[in-house]
Design an enzyme around this catalytic site. Structure first.
Site, mmCIF file in Angstrom:
data_model
loop_
_atom_site.group_PDB
_atom_site.id
_atom_site.type_symbol
_atom_site.label_atom_id
_atom_site.label_comp_id
_atom_site.label_asym_id
_atom_site.label_seq_id
_atom_site.Cartn_x
_atom_site.Cartn_y
_atom_site.Cartn_z
ATOM 1 N N LYS A 132 0.977 -1.088 0.047
ATOM 2 C CA LYS A 132 -0.176 -0.079 0.016
ATOM 3 C C LYS A 132 1.012 1.182 -0.026
ATOM 4 O O LYS A 132 2.130 1.364 0.480
ATOM 5 C CB LYS A 132 -0.983 0.025 1.116
ATOM 6 C CG LYS A 132 -0.070 0.232 2.448
ATOM 7 C CD LYS A 132 -1.123 0.739 3.645
ATOM 8 C CE LYS A 132 -0.455 1.332 4.798
ATOM 9 N NZ LYS A 132 0.147 2.073 5.395
ATOM 10 N N GLU A 200 -1.262 4.852 18.106
ATOM 11 C CA GLU A 200 -0.030 4.339 17.929
ATOM 12 C C GLU A 200 0.804 5.230 18.813
ATOM 13 O O GLU A 200 0.677 6.393 18.802
ATOM 14 C CB GLU A 200 0.545 4.242 16.328
ATOM 15 C CG GLU A 200 0.046 3.272 15.684
ATOM 16 C CD GLU A 200 0.605 3.358 14.285
ATOM 17 O OE1 GLU A 200 1.601 2.413 14.292
ATOM 18 O OE2 GLU A 200 0.127 3.918 13.409
ATOM 19 N N HIS A 224 -6.080 -0.301 6.275
ATOM 20 C CA HIS A 224 -6.001 -1.513 7.121
ATOM 21 C C HIS A 224 -7.308 -1.487 7.946
ATOM 22 O O HIS A 224 -8.102 -2.357 7.943
ATOM 23 C CB HIS A 224 -5.115 -1.229 8.256
ATOM 24 C CG HIS A 224 -3.619 -0.908 7.646
ATOM 25 N ND1 HIS A 224 -3.182 -2.003 6.759
ATOM 26 C CD2 HIS A 224 -2.826 -0.384 7.779
ATOM 27 C CE1 HIS A 224 -1.853 -1.704 6.451
ATOM 28 N NE2 HIS A 224 -1.667 -0.724 7.234
ATOM 29 N N LYS A 323 -1.069 8.962 15.315
ATOM 30 C CA LYS A 323 0.505 8.900 15.803
ATOM 31 C C LYS A 323 0.710 9.674 17.095
ATOM 32 O O LYS A 323 -0.034 10.529 17.239
ATOM 33 C CB LYS A 323 1.545 9.111 14.825
ATOM 34 C CG LYS A 323 1.145 8.618 13.368
ATOM 35 C CD LYS A 323 2.357 7.593 13.286
ATOM 36 C CE LYS A 323 2.089 6.829 11.936
ATOM 37 N NZ LYS A 323 2.672 5.267 12.015
HETATM 38 O O1 LIG Z 1 0.963 -0.158 7.245
HETATM 39 C C1 LIG Z 1 1.341 0.823 8.338
HETATM 40 O O2 LIG Z 1 1.130 -0.055 10.053
HETATM 41 C C2 LIG Z 1 1.580 0.630 10.666
HETATM 42 C C3 LIG Z 1 0.790 -0.121 11.940
HETATM 43 O O3 LIG Z 1 0.914 -1.578 11.852
HETATM 44 P P1 LIG Z 1 1.913 -2.363 12.885
HETATM 45 O O4 LIG Z 1 1.382 -3.751 12.662
HETATM 46 O O5 LIG Z 1 3.360 -2.218 12.882
HETATM 47 O O6 LIG Z 1 1.203 -2.022 14.176
HETATM 48 C C4 LIG Z 1 1.754 2.187 10.946
HETATM 49 O O7 LIG Z 1 2.579 2.467 12.021
HETATM 50 C C5 LIG Z 1 2.114 2.489 9.816
HETATM 51 O O8 LIG Z 1 2.445 3.977 9.671
HETATM 52 C C6 LIG Z 1 1.487 2.113 8.559
HETATM 53 O O9 LIG Z 1 2.134 2.729 7.282
#
Ligand SMILES: O=C1O[C@H](COP(=O)(O)O)[C@@H](O)[C@H](O)[C@H]1O
Length: 453
Positions: A132, A200, A224, A323
């Site tokens: 993506k 996050e 997601h 974030k």
């Molecule tokens: O695809 C992404 O996912 C992460 C979060 O997924 P994780 O499995 O690593 O918790 C995200 O931090 C990132 O910005 C985004 O591009």
């Protein structure tokens, strides 16, 4: 012995390869040592095979995968310009068994490479795996889909969404479809609202080049969280094969719209200012290297959608992610309606039941009212909880396993990728026109105070 599949990682020197793909492959090969895979790295760097093997070994050692290295000790590397048909042809010609081209490169490069593939003879069964974001809007995703359709059949295109490989997300299907108890209450008759939240603690982590153009809405919700929502809301598929499951996903995404078609009152955005998340200090987002403050990129996004079908009519479904937030709860929260009638005589409040699928640590819990221990008629809240464990494979391991097996069950289908853009577009448009304020929150908080999170 000839390998069944050659996994060709395009962008072998990149961060995605060393941080996520190789450790996941190591874990997969350790768990399933019988797999017959050849690994080939390709990129613009003038690396030797030995250097590449060191990179692979180092990445494998970040997991329990040292043993798996034997399986790929013959791994090779070649310098390749993946936008050049001749270089791509060579990569495919040199592959053993079925080639799987994994584009671990920025989307614009992947797109150019897919165009270059038009001038390449692609062996039967070749798999194309794309990260993506898939396109930049519905129209560009559609164009990319048309290009891919000229290259290989749809079930050999793996649009990667690692959330679909997360064990708790897969558990949404188990919980929903293997329990009569839930099956019968899974609709607007009994459910008041759904919230999918993924806060996050991480910040930009050096990804301004990508993130500042994407923002939280595109980075997390467009991709997601809408896929997770589809698992929560889809009609029961006849089977979990790629055709049935992805048909059900696409059908529910087609029925999904911004609530009341009103993005101004059904979306919020904010970005962080300086603050501390645990022991990490964050400067304001706008002061991060590589950020263009004038762009007004959000680091926290929320939108509320509705699924316009008989099952979900009227149920608000809120998707939120951001974030540099305090350690909020990453979860799918399904809030049920109150009982139709609470008999008189109970003491205390009867709160509606809540079912929570936690997205790390992976747990499932159900909040219920029971009679308290002291006064038998006093209602108390209890939580029934199940620890679901971590799952045998991490998310990328599941995704790679699908690619190596040629099973697209956990890959996003082309039409679904387009739908996800269609769903968020009204919000993007409203934000571009500044019809929704860009709020602020200090890093390390739950979000803007006015949001009451
Ligand atoms: O695809 C992404 O996912 C992460 C979060 O997924 P994780 O499995 O690593 O918790 C995200 O931090 C990132 O910005 C985004 O591009």
């Amino acid at each position: 012995m000839t390998a069944d599949t050659t996994l060709i990682i395009l962008g072998a020197s990149g961060d995605l390869t060393s941080r996520l793909l190789l450790p996941a492959l190591g874990q997969l090969l350790t768990r399933e040592p019988g797999r017959s895979v050849r690994l080939h790295g390709a990129g613009m760097e003038d690396w030797t095979d030995e250097h590449w093997r060191e990179v692979v070994q180092k990445a494998f050692q970040t997991t329990d995968a040292a043993a798996a290295f034997a399986a790929v000790s013959e791994t090779t590397y070649s310098r390749a310009d993946i936008t050049e048909p001749a270089d791509l042809q060579k990569l495919l010609d040199d592959a053993e068994g079925r080639p799987a081209l994994y584009f671990a490169v920025p989307p614009a490069v992947a797109e150019k490479s897919c165009l270059a593939l038009s001038d390449v003879t692609i062996p039967d069964g070749t798999v194309l795996a794309l990260e993506k974001p898939f396109g930049t809007d519905e129209a560009s995703a559609h164009r990319l889909n048309q290009q891919l359709a000229k290259l290989v059949p749809e079930d050999q295109v793996f649009r990667i969404d690692h959330f679909l490989g997360r064990s708790t997300v897969l558990n949404l299907l188990g919980a929903r479809f293997a329990n009569r108890l839930l099956e019968s209450v899974w609709s607007a008759d009994d459910i008041a609202s759904v919230e999918i939240d993924y806060p996050e603690a991480l910040g930009l982590e050096g990804r301004a080049g990508y993130y500042d153009g994407a923002g939280a809405l595109v980075d997390m919700i467009q991709s997601h969280l809408l896929q997770v929502m589809a698992f929560v809301t889809m009609e029961p598929p006849a089977s979990l094969n790629q055709l049935d499951l992805r048909d059900a996903t696409s059908a529910v995404l087609r029925a999904t719209h911004v609530r009341d078609d009103d993005p101004v009152h059904n979306s919020r955005r904010a970005r962080y200012t300086a603050g501390d998340v645990g022991d990490r200090h964050f400067t304001s987002y706008v002061d991060e290297p590589g950020v263009d403050a004038a762009r007004g990129t959000e680091t926290l996004a929320e939108m509320t959608v509705e699924v316009r079908n008989a099952r979900w009519q009227g149920v608000p479904i809120t998707l939120r992610s951001g974030k540099a937030l305090s350690s909020g709860h990453r979860a799918v929260t399904v809030a049920f309606k109150p009982v139709r009638h609470l008999p008189g005589g109970f003491v205390g409040e009867s709160e509606p039941s809540v079912l929570v699928f936690s997205l790390g640590p992976d747990t499932m819990s159900l909040g219920l009212n029971v009679n308290g221990a002291d006064d038998p008629l006093e209602l108390e809240r209890v939580t029934l909880a199940a620890d679901l464990g971590e799952g045998a494979l991490k998310a990328y391991g599941e995704v790679l396993s699908g690619i190596l097996d040629g099973d697209a069950m956990l890959a996003v289908r082309g039409d679904a990728a387009e739908q996800c853009w269609r769903i968020v577009q009204p919000v993007i448009d409203a934000w571009r026109k500044n019809e929704v304020p860009l709020d602020e929150y200090a890093a390390g908080t739950a979000g803007p105070a006015s949001w009451n999170l």
